[in-house]
Design a protein around this motif. Structure first.
Motif, PDB file in Angstrom:
ATOM      1  N   SER A   7       0.839  -1.191   0.000  1.00  0.00           N
ATOM      2  CA  SER A   7       0.000   0.000   0.000  1.00  0.00           C
ATOM      3  C   SER A   7       0.874   1.240   0.000  1.00  0.00           C
ATOM      4  O   SER A   7       1.807   1.354   0.786  1.00  0.00           O
ATOM      5  CB  SER A   7      -0.913   0.010   1.233  1.00  0.00           C
ATOM      6  N   GLU A   8       0.574   2.154  -0.913  1.00  0.00           N
ATOM      7  CA  GLU A   8       1.289   3.420  -0.960  1.00  0.00           C
ATOM      8  C   GLU A   8       0.585   4.476  -0.111  1.00  0.00           C
ATOM      9  O   GLU A   8       1.003   5.616  -0.066  1.00  0.00           O
ATOM     10  CB  GLU A   8       1.423   3.890  -2.415  1.00  0.00           C
ATOM     11  N   VAL A   9      -0.497   4.097   0.521  1.00  0.00           N
ATOM     12  CA  VAL A   9      -1.253   4.988   1.394  1.00  0.00           C
ATOM     13  C   VAL A   9      -0.964   4.604   2.844  1.00  0.00           C
ATOM     14  O   VAL A   9      -1.202   3.480   3.254  1.00  0.00           O
ATOM     15  CB  VAL A   9      -2.767   4.897   1.110  1.00  0.00           C
ATOM     16  N   SER A  10      -0.401   5.536   3.602  1.00  0.00           N
ATOM     17  CA  SER A  10      -0.062   5.244   5.002  1.00  0.00           C
ATOM     18  C   SER A  10      -1.140   5.711   5.969  1.00  0.00           C
ATOM     19  O   SER A  10      -1.138   5.319   7.138  1.00  0.00           O
ATOM     20  CB  SER A  10       1.270   5.908   5.368  1.00  0.00           C
ATOM     21  N   GLU A  11      -2.062   6.554   5.483  1.00  0.00           N
ATOM     22  CA  GLU A  11      -3.152   7.032   6.327  1.00  0.00           C
ATOM     23  C   GLU A  11      -4.350   7.401   5.462  1.00  0.00           C
ATOM     24  O   GLU A  11      -4.237   7.595   4.250  1.00  0.00           O
ATOM     25  CB  GLU A  11      -2.717   8.238   7.154  1.00  0.00           C
ATOM     26  N   GLN A 165      -5.821  -7.188   0.975  1.00  0.00           N
ATOM     27  CA  GLN A 165      -5.427  -7.539  -0.391  1.00  0.00           C
ATOM     28  C   GLN A 165      -5.511  -6.343  -1.339  1.00  0.00           C
ATOM     29  O   GLN A 165      -4.921  -6.369  -2.418  1.00  0.00           O
ATOM     30  CB  GLN A 165      -6.331  -8.654  -0.932  1.00  0.00           C
ATOM     31  N   LEU A 166      -6.250  -5.316  -0.938  1.00  0.00           N
ATOM     32  CA  LEU A 166      -6.463  -4.168  -1.815  1.00  0.00           C
ATOM     33  C   LEU A 166      -5.199  -3.317  -1.919  1.00  0.00           C
ATOM     34  O   LEU A 166      -4.408  -3.226  -0.974  1.00  0.00           O
ATOM     35  CB  LEU A 166      -7.633  -3.329  -1.293  1.00  0.00           C
ATOM     36  N   HIS A 167      -5.046  -2.662  -3.056  1.00  0.00           N
ATOM     37  CA  HIS A 167      -3.896  -1.790  -3.293  1.00  0.00           C
ATOM     38  C   HIS A 167      -4.396  -0.350  -3.349  1.00  0.00           C
ATOM     39  O   HIS A 167      -5.343  -0.040  -4.063  1.00  0.00           O
ATOM     40  CB  HIS A 167      -3.223  -2.176  -4.609  1.00  0.00           C
ATOM     41  N   PHE A 168      -3.778   0.537  -2.569  1.00  0.00           N
ATOM     42  CA  PHE A 168      -4.191   1.943  -2.502  1.00  0.00           C
ATOM     43  C   PHE A 168      -3.075   2.819  -3.053  1.00  0.00           C
ATOM     44  O   PHE A 168      -1.966   2.814  -2.538  1.00  0.00           O
ATOM     45  CB  PHE A 168      -4.504   2.333  -1.055  1.00  0.00           C
ATOM     46  N   CYS A 169      -3.383   3.550  -4.094  1.00  0.00           N
ATOM     47  CA  CYS A 169      -2.346   4.381  -4.703  1.00  0.00           C
ATOM     48  C   CYS A 169      -2.872   5.758  -5.104  1.00  0.00           C
ATOM     49  O   CYS A 169      -2.119   6.584  -5.595  1.00  0.00           O
ATOM     50  CB  CYS A 169      -1.768   3.678  -5.934  1.00  0.00           C
ATOM     51  N   GLY A 170      -4.146   5.999  -4.927  1.00  0.00           N
ATOM     52  CA  GLY A 170      -4.713   7.284  -5.340  1.00  0.00           C
ATOM     53  C   GLY A 170      -5.355   7.994  -4.172  1.00  0.00           C
ATOM     54  O   GLY A 170      -4.684   8.412  -3.221  1.00  0.00           O
ATOM     55  N   SER A 171      -6.657   8.123  -4.204  1.00  0.00           N
ATOM     56  CA  SER A 171      -7.393   8.819  -3.153  1.00  0.00           C
ATOM     57  C   SER A 171      -7.311   8.054  -1.834  1.00  0.00           C
ATOM     58  O   SER A 171      -7.371   6.822  -1.797  1.00  0.00           O
ATOM     59  CB  SER A 171      -8.859   8.986  -3.568  1.00  0.00           C
ATOM     60  N   ASN A 172      -7.160   8.786  -0.755  1.00  0.00           N
ATOM     61  CA  ASN A 172      -7.178   8.189   0.582  1.00  0.00           C
ATOM     62  C   ASN A 172      -8.234   8.860   1.458  1.00  0.00           C
ATOM     63  O   ASN A 172      -8.106   8.898   2.677  1.00  0.00           O
ATOM     64  CB  ASN A 172      -5.803   8.285   1.231  1.00  0.00           C
ATOM     65  N   VAL A 173      -9.281   9.398   0.813  1.00  0.00           N
ATOM     66  CA  VAL A 173     -10.346  10.100   1.527  1.00  0.00           C
ATOM     67  C   VAL A 173     -11.541   9.165   1.693  1.00  0.00           C
ATOM     68  O   VAL A 173     -12.088   8.645   0.717  1.00  0.00           O
ATOM     69  CB  VAL A 173     -10.785  11.370   0.765  1.00  0.00           C
ATOM     70  N   ILE A 185     -13.013  -0.225   0.270  1.00  0.00           N
ATOM     71  CA  ILE A 185     -13.149  -0.790  -1.079  1.00  0.00           C
ATOM     72  C   ILE A 185     -13.301   0.321  -2.113  1.00  0.00           C
ATOM     73  O   ILE A 185     -12.728   0.251  -3.208  1.00  0.00           O
ATOM     74  CB  ILE A 185     -14.356  -1.756  -1.132  1.00  0.00           C
ATOM     75  N   ARG A 186     -14.037   1.371  -1.777  1.00  0.00           N
ATOM     76  CA  ARG A 186     -14.315   2.436  -2.750  1.00  0.00           C
ATOM     77  C   ARG A 186     -13.076   3.207  -3.168  1.00  0.00           C
ATOM     78  O   ARG A 186     -13.030   3.750  -4.273  1.00  0.00           O
ATOM     79  CB  ARG A 186     -15.349   3.404  -2.162  1.00  0.00           C
ATOM     80  N   VAL A 187     -12.063   3.307  -2.299  1.00  0.00           N
ATOM     81  CA  VAL A 187     -10.879   4.098  -2.632  1.00  0.00           C
ATOM     82  C   VAL A 187      -9.720   3.240  -3.145  1.00  0.00           C
ATOM     83  O   VAL A 187      -8.648   3.762  -3.432  1.00  0.00           O
ATOM     84  CB  VAL A 187     -10.402   4.942  -1.424  1.00  0.00           C
ATOM     85  N   ALA A 188      -9.921   1.920  -3.237  1.00  0.00           N
ATOM     86  CA  ALA A 188      -8.864   1.051  -3.758  1.00  0.00           C
ATOM     87  C   ALA A 188      -8.689   1.296  -5.258  1.00  0.00           C
ATOM     88  O   ALA A 188      -9.640   1.614  -5.972  1.00  0.00           O
ATOM     89  CB  ALA A 188      -9.216  -0.409  -3.501  1.00  0.00           C
ATOM     90  N   CYS A 189      -7.459   1.152  -5.743  1.00  0.00           N
ATOM     91  CA  CYS A 189      -7.183   1.420  -7.161  1.00  0.00           C
ATOM     92  C   CYS A 189      -6.961   0.133  -7.947  1.00  0.00           C
ATOM     93  O   CYS A 189      -6.362   0.140  -9.011  1.00  0.00           O
ATOM     94  CB  CYS A 189      -5.993   2.359  -7.314  1.00  0.00           C
TER      95      CYS A 189
END
Length: 311
Positions: A7-11, A165-173, A185-189
């Motif tokens: 995950s590239e999202v830490s928060e 399992q989800l990958h986060f690389c964009g929005s973290n809101v 789930i909605r913010v996963a890329c």
């Protein structure tokens, strides 16, 4: 080399209930007042059941455990929600988000399974009264509580594994006041169709099957009580009706939030507030208000120990 679960999202940033500062302050005082009055009430219910030997039956043992679960359940969301009302920026770490998701579903599912255990208790009390204390011994009651907690743990750990399992690389809101599976789930890329399907199945199995089982069992018990001629019929009927009220209060918002597609609706936040903050603390109160024995025990406890019990 393939990398997974990176995950590239830490928060995550939480939008909260409302962006209006004045409304946030009003909600802070409203919920803080509610929490400060109702939370001690639930603790008092547990103390009453623990200290009064007249309430040593399995039904009150389960009620004390229900109160404890409700206190823990509200504590997953409420303290941070209250603190966020006073903060301009509402954040939660990735680890904190996963922890909040886990404990929310762990305690919520454990409570649902505990309600099934309470239904079993009522079935034995009404249908096999002469064998009641033998069949519902303390060991059996502890086992049922343990199974409830274990079932809640399995349900929650599956959801956390799916979210991880989800990958986060964009929005973290996250458009909510807490971190839950649908918002994540909605913010996963990545493609979330499989995770959404498995989440829907997992939640649906736990919530809908428990709801149908509970309503069916209490419906059968009420029909049996209708034809019964025992002196305890009125008391048993009142207890069953109280259980049904708690089931409806608990399951209706859960069904709305978790057993439909994850597309957001404008009313979601309001339903979530009642489901995670208001109703859990009110559930034991509903039992208490309709139960003469526990109200009498509370009165005796106050008379015996005085103000120090309340403090």
């Amino acid at each position: 080399m393939n990398q997974i679960n990176v995950s590239e999202v830490s928060e995550f940033h939480l939008l909260g209930l409302t962006p209006v500062k004045e409304v946030q302050l009003s909600l802070f005082f409203l919920f803080a007042l509610f929490y400060s009055f109702v939370l001690p009430g639930n603790i008092f219910i547990i103390l009453t059941i623990y200290l009064d030997h007249h309430l040593a039956s399995p039904m009150y043992f389960f009620l004390a455990n229900l109160s404890f679960l409700d206190i823990c359940y509200c504590s997953v969301i409420s303290p941070k929600m209250l603190a966020d009302f006073l903060r301009p920026h509402k954040k939660i770490s990735y680890g904190g988000c996963m922890a909040q998701l886990f404990f929310l579903h762990f305690l919520g599912a454990a409570e649902m399974f505990l309600l099934i255990a309470m239904a079993c208790d009522r079935y034995v009390a009404i249908c096999k009264p002469l064998q009641y204390f033998h069949l519902m011994s303390r060991n059996v009651c502890c086992m049922l509580v343990g199974v409830s907690w274990t079932g809640g743990f399995i349900h929650a750990i599956i959801l956390v594994m799916l979210a991880h399992q989800l990958h986060f690389c964009g929005s973290n809101v996250l458009d909510n006041f807490f971190c839950d599976i649908h918002q994540v789930i909605r913010v996963a890329c990545t493609d979330t169709h499989r995770v959404e399907a498995l989440t829907f199945i997992n939640n649906g199995l736990v919530i809908l099957s428990s709801f149908i089982l509970l309503l069916t069992s209490y419906g059968i018990l009420l029909l049996k009580l209708k034809t019964s001629k025992t002196l305890e019929r009125s008391k048993a009927t009142s207890t069953c009706v109280t259980h049904i009220v708690v089931i409806l209060v608990m399951f209706t918002p859960a069904i709305f939030l978790y057993t439909r597609p994850s597309e957001p609706l404008s009313i979601d936040k309001v339903v979530a507030v009642f489901h995670t903050v208001i109703f859990p603390l009110l559930n034991p109160m509903i039992y208490t208000m309709r139960n003469k024995e526990i109200k009498s025990s509370m009165k005796r406890l106050i008379e015996k120990y005085g103000p120090q019990v309340i403090l």
